[in-house]
Enzyme design. Structure first.
Site, mmCIF file in Angstrom:
data_model
loop_
_atom_site.group_PDB
_atom_site.id
_atom_site.type_symbol
_atom_site.label_atom_id
_atom_site.label_comp_id
_atom_site.label_asym_id
_atom_site.label_seq_id
_atom_site.Cartn_x
_atom_site.Cartn_y
_atom_site.Cartn_z
ATOM 1 C CG HIS A 105 -1.953 0.994 1.316
ATOM 2 N ND1 HIS A 105 -1.723 2.312 1.638
ATOM 3 C CD2 HIS A 105 -3.294 0.891 1.103
ATOM 4 C CE1 HIS A 105 -2.871 2.975 1.629
ATOM 5 N NE2 HIS A 105 -3.842 2.142 1.295
ATOM 6 C CG ASP A 121 -0.132 -2.312 5.941
ATOM 7 O OD1 ASP A 121 -1.092 -2.296 6.731
ATOM 8 O OD2 ASP A 121 -0.182 -1.799 4.805
ATOM 9 C CD GLN A 171 -7.593 -4.111 3.925
ATOM 10 O OE1 GLN A 171 -8.610 -4.748 4.206
ATOM 11 N NE2 GLN A 171 -7.636 -2.833 3.597
#
Length: 424
Positions: A140, A217, A220
């Site tokens: 991302h 990260d 999600q």
């Protein structure tokens, strides 16, 4: 149909009044729905999830009952607010398996700010010419752009682990890239475009073997599956509240305590200081030294309530429901020869499907779907380099959560049929 779901979808949907509304009216007057006439099918959960009444009630209780600034007063309301805000850190830490509690969880605005915190507070001091940061081609922009710009400031090199034709990481390539020059391996846990679930524990091991840190990260992953940051052995882990039934404006950065202790803050001001003179200042204990100014108190209270809500459902059940819907959507969409799906097979992905309909731009398809009440996302999903690699300017993404149903996926397919007819 209801009995075959891993969760009680009807009971869950009752907690989200917004799912009962209709859409299609005048958007110039938000909140007024008199002209709306189309049932909402919300399939944009990877961008943000909805918020149940239990979380809204917790925020209202704060504002109605003990609204006050934390750590700033000895009066009763301030003490109540301080306890609630501190306990929220502990609750979030428990949710992700951080045994260090509040001292290992910093509240930020979102995953992006968590990335920037580490990049500026650690990266500017520790990176230099000859060092490398290893990421993936599916990162991302929150990760990719941040480390890219820090590398430009420090002279470090950025390397990208290849994504193969199936949408998975080339782990042999990862072994080539992660070497003695590597100081940080920053990887996405679940791709917000491909749905790929990356082997982050294996990548963390590879980072540690060369003395590098591992940053995951989890924007999600934390909302959709059980996560144990200590089992992964992540040095840093970031995620956002608004993707997991919580309010906007709050996220969390997990960091191992010894690393956070050594890092200097990158935001200065009130709340994060211990003492100040005209010549120098010293910093508060963790996590407060990284939370300058009045913090997101109400959001923190809501964040903790969202964690409670998801724990009551059970994260194993949340994951099972998402995977069921992802596989069902994948199977339905692969019925059509004019739809291209990106990423791994339906039984091996997170709860989202990005695709394109032949000869129809993603934005056009999204617009047609919107007219039929189906809310999806169109664009590059903050993964422009990945879309360049895929050879497409944009894609359409449907993403699922605990309140979605097979019938809503059928409504998506029906809406695509309508778009296909319009553009024939």
């Amino acid at each position: 149909m209801q009995e075959s779901y891993p969760v009680d979808v009807d009971a869950i949907r009752a907690d989200f009044p917004i799912l009962q509304r209709k859409v299609g009216g005048d958007i110039s007057t938000p909140g007024e729905h008199d002209d709306d006439d189309t049932p909402l099918v919300y399939l944009d959960n990877a961008a943000t999830s909805h918020t149940p009444e239990q979380v809204v009630d917790a925020i209202v209780d704060y504002y109605h009952g003990y609204n006050s600034n934390v750590h700033r007063g000895i009066h009763h309301l301030s003490q109540e607010a301080s306890v609630a805000y501190e306990n929220a850190h502990d609750r979030v830490a428990e949710f992700i398996g951080a045994s260090g509690g509040r001292e290992e969880v910093v509240f930020t605005k979102n995953t992006t700010e968590s990335m920037n915190l580490v990049a500026y507070a650690w990266g500017l001091d520790e990176l230099g010419p000859g060092d490398s940061v290893v990421m993936t081609e599916m990162e991302h922009h929150a990760s990719l752009v941040t480390w890219q710009q820090i590398a430009k400031k420090t002279g470090a090199e950025v390397r990208y682990i290849r994504v193969d034709d199936d949408g998975r990481l080339d782990m042999e390539h990862a072994k080539e890239l992660i070497d003695d020059s590597t100081k940080m391996v920053s990887v996405v846990h679940v791709s917000n475009t491909l749905g790929t679930v990356n082997p982050v524990a294996e990548l963390a091991d590879m980072a540690h073997e060369v003395g590098a840190y591992a940053f995951v990260d989890g924007a999600q992953s934390v909302p959709t599956r059980p996560v144990d940051v200590e089992a992964i052995d992540a040095d840093f882990f970031a995620f956002s509240g608004h993707k997991m039934c919580g309010p906007t404006g709050i996220g969390a950065l997990y960091g191992k305590r010894d690393i956070l202790d050594e890092m200097q803050p990158y935001l200065y001001g009130g709340e994060m200081i211990r003492s100040v003179t005209y010549e120098d200042s010293t910093w508060e204990d963790l996590p407060w030294k990284f939370e300058a100014g009045t913090p997101p108190i109400a959001q923190g209270v809501g964040f903790a309530a969202a964690v409670d809500y998801l724990d009551d459902i059970g994260m194993e059940n949340v994951q099972a429901h998402e995977e069921l819907l992802a596989e069902y959507a994948y199977d339905r969409l692969t019925e059509f020869d004019d739809i291209e799906i990106y990423g791994p097979p339906g039984d091996d992905r997170g709860g989202l499907v990005a695709f394109n309909l032949d000869s129809v731009h993603a934005h056009d398809l999204s617009s047609i779907l919107n007219e039929q009440g189906v809310a999806i996302r169109a664009g590059d999903h903050c993964t422009q380099p990945l879309h360049d690699k895929l050879g497409v300017a944009a894609s359409t993404r449907a993403s699922f959560y605990i309140y979605n149903t097979r019938e809503e996926i059928d409504a998506l397919v029906d809406a695509i049929d309508t778009a296909r007819e319009l553009f024939a």
